[in-house]
Design an enzyme around this catalytic site. Structure first.
Site, PDB file in Angstrom:
ATOM      1  N   GLY A   1       0.597  -1.183   0.203  1.00 26.53           N
ATOM      2  CA  GLY A   1      -0.186  -0.030   0.203  1.00 26.53           C
ATOM      3  C   GLY A   1       0.826   1.410   0.160  1.00 26.53           C
ATOM      4  N   HIS A   2       0.271   2.391  -0.339  1.00 26.97           N
ATOM      5  CA  HIS A   2       0.822   3.520  -0.367  1.00 26.97           C
ATOM      6  C   HIS A   2       1.509   4.251   0.798  1.00 26.97           C
ATOM      7  CE1 HIS A   2      -3.463   5.663   0.202  1.00 26.97           C
ATOM      8  NE2 HIS A   2      -3.417   4.449   0.721  1.00 26.97           N
TER       9      HIS A   2
END
Lengths: 353, 353, 353
Positions: free
Chosen positions: B238-239
């Site tokens: 994820g970011h």
């Protein structure tokens, strides 16, 4: 697509008509969505009540049902009959005959069989060998020395690494990868050193592989997907693992390396299976299970860790009662504490939580 | 591939021979599949009995074993010795020297180092910079301003979005994506509004990434895969998440955004880790675990929700006993009910289920 | 990117400034990483203490907080305000205007709208129709008869199979596949026969789909992704499943076929949902849950098998106490055995484990 009468369909699949054999069938649909000219089918009992309301012109069923308001096709195996009728009415996907595109890049040393259709932007590396009647869609990469049998279909953006062997009538869906290096490293003094993966991948005849799958090549021997096995989307198979023939692996399954599955296994979605174990023949593994031990032939398992299904169904469904169980234990401890002291049974008390 | 004597291999890896040092070794194989000329290895005790039956010409082991019927190579770390011998005998994948293909599309403003090999149908966008000695396979997309270091390998159909930074000796396997937008939306009055993701992705040196992975770019800062870390197939990061150096992430792991992992963590297959938590150094997370809390350095966890491994192993393996436990509680309630009434201990009764 | 004063931003998002409205804001960052000129935001309480130490020039908050050492923007919905400011300051990704590349392969019968940008190595098959203002990145395949609306973006190596319908302002990220055949086989005498999948896929307006996703086409009807829904990376949606509008599906979700989700559902990472069930509106499913039954509107569920969340949170968190509970039951059995024999209550004994 050619219309047929229900009677013709019955003859074709070896079924029996109850009702008018002259109704015309043009296509197929679900009970809920069917319209005039559609044939539908009943396999899942959940939908049985739709027999009363369906607009289908006929319905394929396993045995006569009284509530149906439409003609019936009584077939021994209604889903198989449905499949046969779908193939008869619609056929499988038709592939445009593009020949060998001048925009494909094909090594001079590659061998391409007759009646192959190789689309634009396909790259075929040295010494690759593609059999007769194959369809290779755009943006596919076929690595050095790859062998593909006859009548196989490779959808767009598939990558097949060097030396993999693909059988006849194999279908590989888009964005899948065959033969990447196995996840093999020797960790030494905190650094992970890549181990050359000199094994290959063998995809046997009649296999279908979904989209975005990864089939690792073996470290030493081959990774094998057995004849007629079907893999859903987003599945990863570890290096050196061998899937037997006629298995069904539903989407997002992950199987680690050096494991073997027998024939006719069914593996539910999101199942994980550790490496270095043996799964027998005709084994069924329920969705999301985590398999860490060998499984004998014919067993059905579920849960993580996976256990035999009947036991497992009862056990896992009981997790919801845990708070109640814990409270009951506390109540019992309290009661028994009172009993013990009132009956003067000495100093032993239940262990506190 | 060049044959060596067992004695030569012993010298090369700093090991000791027990048996004939003059046997010739040409390749490597598993204990079960090895033939004359193969060296094999024993790391997993499960396979120890195969030492008696193997057809290998020699076996690498950690300590002398009496049951072996073949010459042995005694190495301090047999798997590391095996890796060294595999590299010596087979080397890593050889890449064809194709130069810069005229069928690649390379922006005039892109900079390509020396000794790069860029295959057909690769698209390199404006201002991208590729170092020396890189191999870019067919159908790869390298976005605007992407930077790639030296000696990196990008396999077919990989997509690298704009601005991502890839280090030296990085390997990105087929169909993986680096730098897609993070999953970031602001939901307002029932509509999800996309938040520009202005961070990037940094893949440090010596990282390998499997097939069909997705490494999201950060919303504000960078997503980082630390030096020497290895990611298996079908992993999503994820970011803004930061993976420390020398971690091993097995296939199908999913890590949400803004989480950090320390160095030398091992994350098993299909593990899920929530966002915004901190995982320490040298943490081991067993396959399929669901991690929802911070984990201190060195801890081993398992299960969903993940708990300390020794505790967890006992706890999760006990789910199968739940039906029995519940029945036992009922039996106890019944018995204690009888006791209570017979001893006249009043009206208090155990809570019914 | 253009600098603004905090006061201008407050006007733009309809918020209130506490502190100096004249500070200049150039970009955005997290509380921990912000520097002079950055605006940050506080949504997750976990980061509240960083309000004292942040180097941000201003922070967007939901209500006035006393500990902040910097100017505040008080917004009704701070995350939505943050999104608006991010779009104002940075905008969304700018796409190079490449026109229709001569290196793309576009069928003569395909229709391309105005102001489209189609990159190198894109293949567009017969009768495909692409609306106005679309961006199609390299190595994309758009199958026969595919329809794409206006202003949609298709990132590299995406494959869209024949006949799928993509709406307006849809974003499909790299290496995803739309419209592969559903996983449908009729098994007969041990052989799995492929069923033609004659349904399609409909991706409605404003949908975003992550990387490496697979959206299967329906067997008979369409698979539908509802308007405004957002799918993360590595998601697979089964044939004929219908996702309602404005749903959020986090990475690695797998939904089997013929299931329906209502509107505004939130599905956590790695969730699995079986086929043929109905999920209501506004349902929230926690990460890694395994959903096997219908869920009514508004319910929150977790666990595998998934149960109502409050009950589930207590139940699943109690698995760690199982060994203790089992020991306590044994202790109680032992105690009650003593009580029973000492009180002479007869031969009944608790069932042994």
């Amino acid at each position: 697509m050619q219309a047929r009468t229900l009677g013709e369909l019955a003859d074709y699949v070896g079924a029996r008509v109850v009702g008018d054999p002259n109704v015309t069938i043009k296509s197929a649909s679900t009970l809920g969505r069917a319209r005039d000219g559609d044939i539908s089918f009943l396999v899942n009992r959940k939908y049985q009540k739709q027999l009363r309301t369906t607009k289908a012109s006929a319905v394929i069923v396993g045995k006569e049902v009284t509530e149906a308001a439409v003609p019936l096709l009584i077939a021994e195996d209604p889903y198989y009959a449905f499949m046969q009728i779908m193939v008869l009415l619609h056929g499988h996907r038709k592939h445009k005959k593009v020949g060998i595109s001048p925009r494909a890049s094909i090594s001079d040393s590659a061998k391409i069989g007759i009646d192959c259709h190789i689309h634009d932007f396909v790259a075929v590396a040295d010494d690759a060998k593609i059999g007769d009647g194959c369809i290779i869609y755009p943006n596919v990469y076929i690595g050095q020395g790859v062998q593909i049998g006859n009548d196989s279909i490779v959808y767009p953006s598939v990558t097949i690494y060097d030396g993999c062997k693909i059988g006849n009538r194999v279908i590989i869906n888009a964005n899948s990868t065959i033969g990447e290096d196995g996840f093999g490293y020797a960790s030494y003094k905190g650094v992970h050193h890549k181990i050359p993966q000199i094994g290959g991948v063998v995809i046997e005849d009649d296999v279908e592989i979904g989209v975005c799958c990864g089939i690792e090549r073996g470290t030493l021997g081959d990774t094998v997907i057995g004849q007629g096995s079907k893999l859903g989307d987003l599945i990863t198979i570890g290096h050196g693992t061998k899937i037997g023939p006629h298995c069904l692996l539903v989407a997002q399954v992950g199987i680690a390396g050096s494991t073997s599955l027998g024939h006719h296994c069914v593996v539910g979605g999101q199942v994980g299976i550790v490496g270095h174990i043996n799964i027998g023949n005709n084994v069924t593994i329920a969705a999301q299970a985590g398999v860490v031990n060998n499984i004998p032939d014919g067993q059905v398992v579920l849960g993580a860790p996976a256990i035999e299904a009947n036991q497992g169904k009862r056990a896992y469904s009981m997790i919801q009662y845990l708070p109640e169980m814990r409270q009951n234990i506390r109540n019992l401890q309290s009661l028994i504490g009172q009993l013990t002291s009132s009956t003067g049974l000495g100093s032993e008390t239940p262990g506190g939580q």
